[in-house]
Design a protein around this motif. Structure first.
Motif, PDB file in Angstrom:
ATOM      1  N   ALA A   1      25.360  63.159  67.773  1.00  0.00           N
ATOM      2  CA  ALA A   1      25.726  63.144  69.193  1.00  0.00           C
ATOM      3  C   ALA A   1      26.728  64.259  69.509  1.00  0.00           C
ATOM      4  N   PHE A   2      26.644  64.765  70.741  1.00  0.00           N
ATOM      5  CA  PHE A   2      27.562  65.794  71.211  1.00  0.00           C
ATOM      6  C   PHE A   2      28.402  65.253  72.354  1.00  0.00           C
ATOM      7  N   GLY A   3      29.574  65.837  72.525  1.00  0.00           N
ATOM      8  CA  GLY A   3      30.426  65.503  73.646  1.00  0.00           C
ATOM      9  C   GLY A   3      31.017  66.785  74.191  1.00  0.00           C
ATOM     10  N   TYR A   4      31.547  66.731  75.396  1.00  0.00           N
ATOM     11  CA  TYR A   4      32.130  67.909  76.035  1.00  0.00           C
ATOM     12  C   TYR A   4      33.643  67.725  76.148  1.00  0.00           C
ATOM     13  N   CYS A   5      34.363  68.749  75.768  1.00  0.00           N
ATOM     14  CA  CYS A   5      35.816  68.733  75.776  1.00  0.00           C
ATOM     15  C   CYS A   5      36.318  68.602  77.205  1.00  0.00           C
ATOM     16  N   ASP A   6      37.295  67.711  77.412  1.00  0.00           N
ATOM     17  CA  ASP A   6      37.866  67.523  78.745  1.00  0.00           C
ATOM     18  C   ASP A   6      38.750  68.697  79.152  1.00  0.00           C
ATOM     19  N   ARG A   7      39.201  69.498  78.216  1.00  0.00           N
ATOM     20  CA  ARG A   7      40.062  70.628  78.530  1.00  0.00           C
ATOM     21  C   ARG A   7      39.257  71.910  78.764  1.00  0.00           C
ATOM     22  N   THR A   8      38.361  72.239  77.846  1.00  0.00           N
ATOM     23  CA  THR A   8      37.661  73.523  77.929  1.00  0.00           C
ATOM     24  C   THR A   8      36.229  73.413  78.431  1.00  0.00           C
ATOM     25  N   GLY A   9      35.622  72.254  78.289  1.00  0.00           N
ATOM     26  CA  GLY A   9      34.224  72.099  78.678  1.00  0.00           C
ATOM     27  C   GLY A   9      33.259  72.524  77.587  1.00  0.00           C
ATOM     28  N   PHE A  10      33.774  72.925  76.426  1.00  0.00           N
ATOM     29  CA  PHE A  10      32.907  73.323  75.321  1.00  0.00           C
ATOM     30  C   PHE A  10      32.273  72.096  74.692  1.00  0.00           C
ATOM     31  N   ARG A  11      31.115  72.323  74.063  1.00  0.00           N
ATOM     32  CA  ARG A  11      30.387  71.231  73.428  1.00  0.00           C
ATOM     33  C   ARG A  11      30.824  71.119  71.961  1.00  0.00           C
ATOM     34  N   TYR A  12      31.161  69.896  71.543  1.00  0.00           N
ATOM     35  CA  TYR A  12      31.562  69.600  70.175  1.00  0.00           C
ATOM     36  C   TYR A  12      30.757  68.420  69.666  1.00  0.00           C
ATOM     37  N   LYS A  13      30.687  68.288  68.348  1.00  0.00           N
ATOM     38  CA  LYS A  13      30.147  67.050  67.806  1.00  0.00           C
ATOM     39  C   LYS A  13      31.110  65.932  68.190  1.00  0.00           C
ATOM     40  N   LEU A  14      30.593  64.816  68.602  1.00  0.00           N
ATOM     41  CA  LEU A  14      31.411  63.717  69.092  1.00  0.00           C
ATOM     42  C   LEU A  14      32.393  63.230  68.032  1.00  0.00           C
ATOM     43  N   LYS A  15      31.990  63.276  66.760  1.00  0.00           N
ATOM     44  CA  LYS A  15      32.873  62.822  65.693  1.00  0.00           C
ATOM     45  C   LYS A  15      34.019  63.803  65.445  1.00  0.00           C
ATOM     46  N   ASP A  16      33.908  65.052  65.936  1.00  0.00           N
ATOM     47  CA  ASP A  16      34.948  66.059  65.748  1.00  0.00           C
ATOM     48  C   ASP A  16      35.915  66.127  66.917  1.00  0.00           C
ATOM     49  N   MET A  17      35.770  65.283  67.897  1.00  0.00           N
ATOM     50  CA  MET A  17      36.678  65.278  69.040  1.00  0.00           C
ATOM     51  C   MET A  17      37.800  64.271  68.789  1.00  0.00           C
TER      52      MET A  17
END
Length: 113
Positions: free
Chosen positions: A9-25
């Protein structure tokens, strides 16, 4: 009810808007409390220690519980001297020979024109 594993799964950073793996946020903290923002590990702001004054141990223990002082009388009466930069050496080992300090107080008048 459980949550899915989400290893892809992917998620989007609330600060930058970049896409990260959800487990890495990670969650963002401010003043020791979560802000609700999930950000990438490379853009997280570390919480400032001066904001955690009530939670940080600031006391310093000065006394020893069971001290074992030097038992010989001559060693307990030995004097140690202060060791500044410069000067000569006295009989006690101090390097203060030839060092003099001068101080002065006075008044200062400021005129703005």
């Amino acid at each position: 009810m459980g949550y899915a594993n989400g290893k892809y799964a992917f998620g989007y950073c609330d600060r930058t808007g970049f896409r990260y793996k959800l487990k890495d946020m990670v969650e963002q903290y401010k003043g020791g409390r979560p802000t609700g923002m999930r950000v990438g590990k490379d853009v997280v702001d570390e919480d400032q220690p001066q904001l955690l004054l009530g939670q940080t141990r600031t006391g310093d223990n000065n006394a020893l519980r069971h001290p074992r002082p030097e038992s010989s009388l001559s060693a307990s009466r030995r004097l140690y001297a202060w060791n500044p930069i410069g000067g000569g050496v006295t009989s006690l080992g101090s390097r203060t020979v030839g060092l003099t300090m001068h101080g002065q107080t006075g008044f200062l008048t400021v005129t703005i024109s």
